[in-house]
Each structure stands twice: as C-alpha cells, then as structure tokens.
Design a protein around this motif. Sequence first.
Motif, PDB file in Angstrom:
ATOM      1  N   CYS A  87       0.822  -1.218   0.000  1.00 52.71           N
ATOM      2  CA  CYS A  87       0.000   0.000   0.000  1.00 52.71           C
ATOM      3  C   CYS A  87       0.855   1.267   0.000  1.00 52.71           C
ATOM      4  O   CYS A  87       0.339   2.352  -0.226  1.00 52.71           O
ATOM      5  CB  CYS A  87      -0.949   0.010   1.190  1.00 52.71           C
ATOM      6  SG  CYS A  87      -0.147   0.210   2.777  1.00 52.71           S
ATOM      7  N   LEU A  99       2.068   3.039   2.358  1.00 52.66           N
ATOM      8  CA  LEU A  99       1.905   4.019   3.437  1.00 52.66           C
ATOM      9  C   LEU A  99       3.189   4.166   4.241  1.00 52.66           C
ATOM     10  O   LEU A  99       3.536   5.261   4.669  1.00 52.66           O
ATOM     11  CB  LEU A  99       0.749   3.614   4.358  1.00 52.66           C
ATOM     12  CG  LEU A  99      -0.656   3.806   3.814  1.00 52.66           C
ATOM     13  CD1 LEU A  99      -1.686   3.398   4.839  1.00 52.66           C
ATOM     14  CD2 LEU A  99      -0.902   5.245   3.409  1.00 52.66           C
ATOM     15  N   VAL A 105       5.773   6.545   2.348  1.00 53.83           N
ATOM     16  CA  VAL A 105       5.581   7.990   2.476  1.00 53.83           C
ATOM     17  C   VAL A 105       5.772   8.469   3.904  1.00 53.83           C
ATOM     18  O   VAL A 105       6.023   9.641   4.143  1.00 53.83           O
ATOM     19  CB  VAL A 105       4.191   8.438   1.943  1.00 53.83           C
ATOM     20  CG1 VAL A 105       4.066   8.160   0.470  1.00 53.83           C
ATOM     21  CG2 VAL A 105       3.062   7.822   2.714  1.00 53.83           C
ATOM     22  N   THR A 106       5.665   7.555   4.876  1.00 52.01           N
ATOM     23  CA  THR A 106       5.813   7.953   6.278  1.00 52.01           C
ATOM     24  C   THR A 106       7.274   8.039   6.705  1.00 52.01           C
ATOM     25  O   THR A 106       7.622   8.860   7.544  1.00 52.01           O
ATOM     26  CB  THR A 106       5.073   6.946   7.179  1.00 52.01           C
ATOM     27  OG1 THR A 106       3.719   6.888   6.750  1.00 52.01           O
ATOM     28  CG2 THR A 106       5.122   7.335   8.633  1.00 52.01           C
ATOM     29  N   ASN A 124       8.190   4.419  12.987  1.00 52.80           N
ATOM     30  CA  ASN A 124       7.048   5.105  12.372  1.00 52.80           C
ATOM     31  C   ASN A 124       6.395   4.256  11.280  1.00 52.80           C
ATOM     32  O   ASN A 124       5.174   4.253  11.129  1.00 52.80           O
ATOM     33  CB  ASN A 124       7.493   6.436  11.770  1.00 52.80           C
ATOM     34  CG  ASN A 124       7.566   7.528  12.811  1.00 52.80           C
ATOM     35  OD1 ASN A 124       7.301   7.283  13.975  1.00 52.80           O
ATOM     36  ND2 ASN A 124       7.931   8.716  12.395  1.00 52.80           N
ATOM     37  N   ALA A 130       6.259   0.984  11.061  1.00 54.04           N
ATOM     38  CA  ALA A 130       5.507  -0.132  11.635  1.00 54.04           C
ATOM     39  C   ALA A 130       4.214   0.346  12.274  1.00 54.04           C
ATOM     40  O   ALA A 130       3.199  -0.353  12.257  1.00 54.04           O
ATOM     41  CB  ALA A 130       6.365  -0.851  12.671  1.00 54.04           C
ATOM     42  N   VAL A 139       2.246   2.839  11.306  1.00 53.39           N
ATOM     43  CA  VAL A 139       1.179   3.141  10.343  1.00 53.39           C
ATOM     44  C   VAL A 139       0.833   1.942   9.455  1.00 53.39           C
ATOM     45  O   VAL A 139      -0.113   2.016   8.690  1.00 53.39           O
ATOM     46  CB  VAL A 139       1.518   4.342   9.426  1.00 53.39           C
ATOM     47  CG1 VAL A 139       1.636   5.612  10.214  1.00 53.39           C
ATOM     48  CG2 VAL A 139       2.738   4.098   8.594  1.00 53.39           C
ATOM     49  N   CYS A 140       1.576   0.853   9.546  1.00 54.08           N
ATOM     50  CA  CYS A 140       1.308  -0.288   8.659  1.00 54.08           C
ATOM     51  C   CYS A 140      -0.017  -0.952   9.030  1.00 54.08           C
ATOM     52  O   CYS A 140      -0.179  -1.416  10.149  1.00 54.08           O
ATOM     53  CB  CYS A 140       2.428  -1.312   8.754  1.00 54.08           C
ATOM     54  SG  CYS A 140       2.088  -2.766   7.741  1.00 54.08           S
TER      55      CYS A 140
END
Lengths: 77, 260
Positions: free
Chosen positions: A18, A20, A23-24, A58, A60, A62-63
């Motif tokens: 995905c 995410l 980008v994080t 960070n 991990a 938002v995953c």
Amino acid sequence: MGKMKGAVVVDVERCKGCELCIVTCPQQVLANKEAQVNSKGYHYVYMERPEDCTGCTNCAVVCPDGVLTIYRVKEEV
Amino acid sequence: MDIQEIIQPENLVYERTQCLTDATLSYCPGCGHGVIHRLTMEVIEEMGIQQDTLGVASVGCSVLAYDFMNIDMTQAPHGRATAVATGIKRCWPNKFVFTYQGDGDLAAIGTAETIHTCNRGENLLIIFVNNGIYGMTGGQMAPTTLPGMKSSTSPYGRDVELMGNPINITDMVSRLPGTYFATRQSVHKPGNVRKTKKALRMAFENQKLNKGTSIVEIVSNCNSGWKMTPAESNKWMEEHMFPFYPLGDMKVNGEMVEKK
C-alpha cells in the motif's frame, strides 16, 4: 553520542504494497520491489537504503497489516 | 554495522501483537481498519485483559473482526452491536466489553441503539470507524458522506437539498448525560496513531470506573471507495474530512471540553 541504527524485517507474504510506510519514513529508507511480487501479486516493501534507518518505528506504527518488525541498536562512536 | 547484527532478539523494539491471529486481514491495501484492529489489541495486551475482554463486531467491512482478534467475540445484526454489548455487559459487569462499528452500521441503521446506549450510560466502549461511505457494499452514500462528496449512489456529489446533511454523531452523543468519554481521532500519521492508542487506553480504563459510555470515533480512509491510492486518500481526508470532522476530545471524564 552514539548513533541509532535500525533494521526493518518485512513479512513478505503479508505485505499488500500500500506504500503508506514509504511515504511515512522520515529517512526515505523503504521502497517497493518493482520487479518482484509475493504469492498474492503485490509489490512488497523492502529496505532500499538500510544504512539510513534509525529504527524510529514510524513505518511499523502506520502499517495496516502489521507487516514490519523493527530492531534498533545504539552504535558507539 | 551489519544488518544481521542488528536483527537480534535483544534489539527488538516493535513487533506485531500476539493478540491478533495469524490470519491475513481481508481489508484492502492501505485501509485504516488494520491499524485500528492492531491498536485495540495492543491496548488489550498492555493491560493484560485478553481473557476478560469481549468484543462485538458489526456488519460492514469489519464483519470478520472475530477472525483477526484473538479474544472472545460475537457478531451482531446490522446496527445492533451496542444493544448486544449492553446484554453482555449486564450479564458480566466485570468484563471489558467493546463494539467495533463503521459509520454505515452505527450512524445509519444503528442510530437509535447508539443514542440510547449512550443515554443510558452503559459501561462499554464504542469504537466508531468513520470513512464517510458504505465501504463493503461498494461505496454507496452513507449518513456521514460529506456535502458534494462523490459516491456510487451520488455520482454528481452529495446534494444537501435533495439528500440531506451529514450527521456528526459523536458530537451529538457527547452531549448526552450518560456519555463519559467522547473523542475523535485518526490513524493516518504516526503521531495520530499514538494519540488514538492513548484514547483507546483511556476508554478501556474508564470501564473499570463504571462511569458511563466511552465512544472513540476514528476518521479513516476508504481508498477503494474513494477511488484513490492509499497515500492520496489520506491527503484527501486531511483536506476534506477534517474540516467537517475536527479531531480532538469532546468530552473527558464526563466534562465537555471547551472548543477554542
């Protein structure tokens, strides 16, 4: 002062690509494998620039699928 | 330093919680449900209440939550999760009970149950995932869809004159006397994820005090329903959802939080 060194272990089969985490990441360590896919056909994430990882967790956090496991160690200078 | 030297058990700082089962989540790539599942289970693991927690899943994308959460769970008919949870909590007042509902479930068909549960002040936690759309059935317009927002049943955008206004249900129930804790959070950035976890922890702790209902609304993305990539949908959510659904606490410890 020591420098933090981190490592990200990816559960390849669980990753859904995905992006995410990409980008994080504040250090731009992660990228998607363009040429390879897992058994479900997703381009999974991997550490493109492992030397820059600080182990901040960070990615991990938002995953959505809990794919990433983070290790961190303090490197003595 | 070599990567293999770093990857040692003593250097572990973050791993997937053991309270989630090994099943792969059935959600779309980039969906906020996965993070919210993990946070709920992390809080339960930290508090050591895996044996004493009962969850109620709703109808919607989260209908299979019992497959992924390694605790005792049941599944309620459309919108009735808080009613089922009320029964469970009254039978076992010492257990921790939570419901996990989406906006189509909680704000549409379950409006009456939600409002009356909060009004009675049942000691349970409502986790409310708001993505402004009916995700599972194909992206139809939900009561929480924003004015002008496109969905499969409002392809020209939601027309307020024809289709009515969106409902801000957490704001509404926070004014009821039975509600003890009401907050709105999101999970699109690491800082917001950590705040959401704190809110969930507070909500579970409140159940020990027997003071009333806690509702934690989480504004989430639905990248498939919104027809965007996960990163784009998070950006769109920041620009369009947050002005209408501002983040922050509404009621803490039974006291309304003053808006600045």
